[in-house]
Design a protein around this motif. Sequence first.
Motif, PDB file in Angstrom:
ATOM      1  N   GLN A  35       9.149  16.761  33.945  1.00  0.00           N
ATOM      2  CA  GLN A  35      10.139  15.737  33.652  1.00  0.00           C
ATOM      3  C   GLN A  35      10.091  14.607  34.670  1.00  0.00           C
ATOM      4  O   GLN A  35      10.294  13.441  34.326  1.00  0.00           O
ATOM      5  CB  GLN A  35      11.541  16.358  33.633  1.00  0.00           C
ATOM      6  CG  GLN A  35      12.640  15.375  33.244  1.00  0.00           C
ATOM      7  CD  GLN A  35      12.446  14.796  31.857  1.00  0.00           C
ATOM      8  OE1 GLN A  35      12.247  15.542  30.903  1.00  0.00           O
ATOM      9  NE2 GLN A  35      12.473  13.475  31.738  1.00  0.00           N
ATOM     10  N   ILE A  38       7.447  12.241  33.625  1.00  0.00           N
ATOM     11  CA  ILE A  38       7.905  11.482  32.459  1.00  0.00           C
ATOM     12  C   ILE A  38       8.807  10.340  32.919  1.00  0.00           C
ATOM     13  O   ILE A  38       8.682   9.199  32.461  1.00  0.00           O
ATOM     14  CB  ILE A  38       8.657  12.398  31.483  1.00  0.00           C
ATOM     15  CG1 ILE A  38       7.695  13.407  30.827  1.00  0.00           C
ATOM     16  CG2 ILE A  38       9.376  11.579  30.411  1.00  0.00           C
ATOM     17  CD1 ILE A  38       6.708  12.790  29.870  1.00  0.00           C
ATOM     18  N   ASP A  39       9.740  10.650  33.836  1.00  0.00           N
ATOM     19  CA  ASP A  39      10.619   9.610  34.378  1.00  0.00           C
ATOM     20  C   ASP A  39       9.806   8.508  35.047  1.00  0.00           C
ATOM     21  O   ASP A  39      10.091   7.316  34.876  1.00  0.00           O
ATOM     22  CB  ASP A  39      11.586  10.217  35.403  1.00  0.00           C
ATOM     23  CG  ASP A  39      12.542  11.223  34.790  1.00  0.00           C
ATOM     24  OD1 ASP A  39      12.744  11.190  33.565  1.00  0.00           O
ATOM     25  OD2 ASP A  39      13.092  12.049  35.549  1.00  0.00           O
ATOM     26  N   SER A  42       7.850   6.425  32.484  1.00  0.00           N
ATOM     27  CA  SER A  42       8.734   5.558  31.707  1.00  0.00           C
ATOM     28  C   SER A  42       8.928   4.226  32.401  1.00  0.00           C
ATOM     29  O   SER A  42       9.130   3.190  31.752  1.00  0.00           O
ATOM     30  CB  SER A  42      10.087   6.251  31.478  1.00  0.00           C
ATOM     31  OG  SER A  42      10.847   6.316  32.668  1.00  0.00           O
ATOM     32  N   GLU A  46       7.771   0.436  31.195  1.00  0.00           N
ATOM     33  CA  GLU A  46       9.074  -0.158  30.862  1.00  0.00           C
ATOM     34  C   GLU A  46       8.992  -1.613  30.414  1.00  0.00           C
ATOM     35  O   GLU A  46       9.762  -2.029  29.533  1.00  0.00           O
ATOM     36  CB  GLU A  46      10.029  -0.027  32.044  1.00  0.00           C
ATOM     37  CG  GLU A  46      11.456  -0.404  31.709  1.00  0.00           C
ATOM     38  CD  GLU A  46      12.387  -0.175  32.881  1.00  0.00           C
ATOM     39  OE1 GLU A  46      13.548   0.189  32.638  1.00  0.00           O
ATOM     40  OE2 GLU A  46      11.961  -0.380  34.040  1.00  0.00           O
ATOM     41  N   THR A  49       8.271  -0.920  26.698  1.00  0.00           N
ATOM     42  CA  THR A  49       9.310  -0.211  25.942  1.00  0.00           C
ATOM     43  C   THR A  49      10.651  -0.938  26.018  1.00  0.00           C
ATOM     44  O   THR A  49      11.507  -0.727  25.153  1.00  0.00           O
ATOM     45  CB  THR A  49       9.484   1.224  26.463  1.00  0.00           C
ATOM     46  OG1 THR A  49       9.799   1.190  27.868  1.00  0.00           O
ATOM     47  CG2 THR A  49       8.203   2.025  26.272  1.00  0.00           C
ATOM     48  N   GLY A  56       9.824   3.351  22.887  1.00  0.00           N
ATOM     49  CA  GLY A  56      10.471   4.096  23.956  1.00  0.00           C
ATOM     50  C   GLY A  56      10.942   5.468  23.484  1.00  0.00           C
ATOM     51  O   GLY A  56      10.766   6.464  24.186  1.00  0.00           O
ATOM     52  N   ARG A  57      11.530   5.527  22.305  1.00  0.00           N
ATOM     53  CA  ARG A  57      11.975   6.813  21.745  1.00  0.00           C
ATOM     54  C   ARG A  57      10.774   7.707  21.443  1.00  0.00           C
ATOM     55  O   ARG A  57      10.809   8.919  21.671  1.00  0.00           O
ATOM     56  CB  ARG A  57      12.799   6.580  20.483  1.00  0.00           C
ATOM     57  CG  ARG A  57      14.164   5.948  20.729  1.00  0.00           C
ATOM     58  CD  ARG A  57      15.061   6.103  19.523  1.00  0.00           C
ATOM     59  NE  ARG A  57      14.506   5.436  18.362  1.00  0.00           N
ATOM     60  CZ  ARG A  57      14.778   4.187  18.008  1.00  0.00           C
ATOM     61  NH1 ARG A  57      15.605   3.458  18.752  1.00  0.00           N
ATOM     62  NH2 ARG A  57      14.243   3.644  16.929  1.00  0.00           N
ATOM     63  N   ARG A  60       9.535   9.194  24.769  1.00  0.00           N
ATOM     64  CA  ARG A  60      10.447  10.197  25.316  1.00  0.00           C
ATOM     65  C   ARG A  60      10.439  11.489  24.507  1.00  0.00           C
ATOM     66  O   ARG A  60      10.651  12.575  25.060  1.00  0.00           O
ATOM     67  CB  ARG A  60      11.866   9.638  25.366  1.00  0.00           C
ATOM     68  CG  ARG A  60      12.126   8.717  26.548  1.00  0.00           C
ATOM     69  CD  ARG A  60      12.225   9.517  27.811  1.00  0.00           C
ATOM     70  NE  ARG A  60      12.554   8.690  28.978  1.00  0.00           N
ATOM     71  CZ  ARG A  60      12.684   9.163  30.194  1.00  0.00           C
ATOM     72  NH1 ARG A  60      12.492  10.442  30.442  1.00  0.00           N
ATOM     73  NH2 ARG A  60      12.969   8.377  31.206  1.00  0.00           N
ATOM     74  N   ALA A  61      10.173  11.397  23.236  1.00  0.00           N
ATOM     75  CA  ALA A  61      10.236  12.580  22.370  1.00  0.00           C
ATOM     76  C   ALA A  61       8.922  13.328  22.294  1.00  0.00           C
ATOM     77  O   ALA A  61       8.856  14.433  21.745  1.00  0.00           O
ATOM     78  CB  ALA A  61      10.669  12.166  20.959  1.00  0.00           C
ATOM     79  N   ASN A  63       4.608  13.929  23.980  1.00  0.00           N
ATOM     80  CA  ASN A  63       3.854  14.330  25.163  1.00  0.00           C
ATOM     81  C   ASN A  63       2.636  13.435  25.370  1.00  0.00           C
ATOM     82  O   ASN A  63       1.603  13.873  25.853  1.00  0.00           O
ATOM     83  CB  ASN A  63       3.433  15.797  25.070  1.00  0.00           C
ATOM     84  CG  ASN A  63       2.795  16.129  23.738  1.00  0.00           C
ATOM     85  OD1 ASN A  63       2.584  15.258  22.898  1.00  0.00           O
ATOM     86  ND2 ASN A  63       2.492  17.401  23.533  1.00  0.00           N
TER      87      ASN A  63
END
Length: 285
Positions: A35, A38-39, A42, A46, A49, A56-57, A60-61, A63
């Motif tokens: 995680q 992932i953060d 992101s 950015e 996204t 972006g969704r 996040r959803a 891999n």
Amino acid sequence: EDKYRVAVVAADIHPAYANAYGLETADGYVNAYPQRYIDFWSRVIEPLTGRNEQLGRYFRAGNRVYLFGYPNVPMPSKGEIVFGEYYRLNLLSLANVKYIVSPIRLIDDHLRPIREGQWCRKLSIKEKVLKSLEYNFRGRRDLYIYENESVLPRFFFVDRVQFFGTTGELLRSMSSMDANVLRDTVLTEERYRKQLGSERLGFSLGTITVNEYAPDSIRLSVKLDGPAILVASNSFSPFWRCQVDGVEKELFPAYHAFWGVYVNADAKDIRCHYDPPYAVFSTKR
């Protein structure tokens, strides 16, 4: 000797393109990412996204840790982009990304082209089919390869620590920092102040030699003239164990996604190994 990673602008090509040639990549499509990574990623994407909520969704959803491009993202027809309008090079530099492979031309003062390709996204269907057959037999030749001149080493020493009350504050601040600033100051959460706050930092000279580097084992020789934080841009996990000259030292999450450890001025040998709970069962088998 020089540890580095590669990233791929995923416009018509997959990040696995580089990995298939034995290169270590910062991106890719795997079963699961930590995680924290992932953060971190992101924030890398950015700029993109932020103006494409659906992407972006999707990120996040899933891999897929990509530098998303065409066909997921519309790109200029002229075949070149300003890199900073899509991705954050300062964070890729922190992640030890030394080279970027792209099927389109990238514009950035810190990206030095070392191979110029030919961009052919506007080919007809028939031409694309023929080009795909050519790739299968001769390899892909219309690629740009860039060297990131602001890349940070895989391992480096830092003598400044900045603490943040929340992860969000840390990530927002880190996103806007120049790579040179990140090189000099390690960022971490406030809850690790007790672990590091009592330690005095300050060095002038420091060298790191990589003696062993494997997926579950790392050994370094170091020389320091003062106490410092050793940072490694490897994904943080509580299951990594670290010994400095045979003494157990606790790792902490540096820059949220990577790891760091306090090192005394007289430190010589640093050994880290991955020791997850399931390793106990495998040794008893």
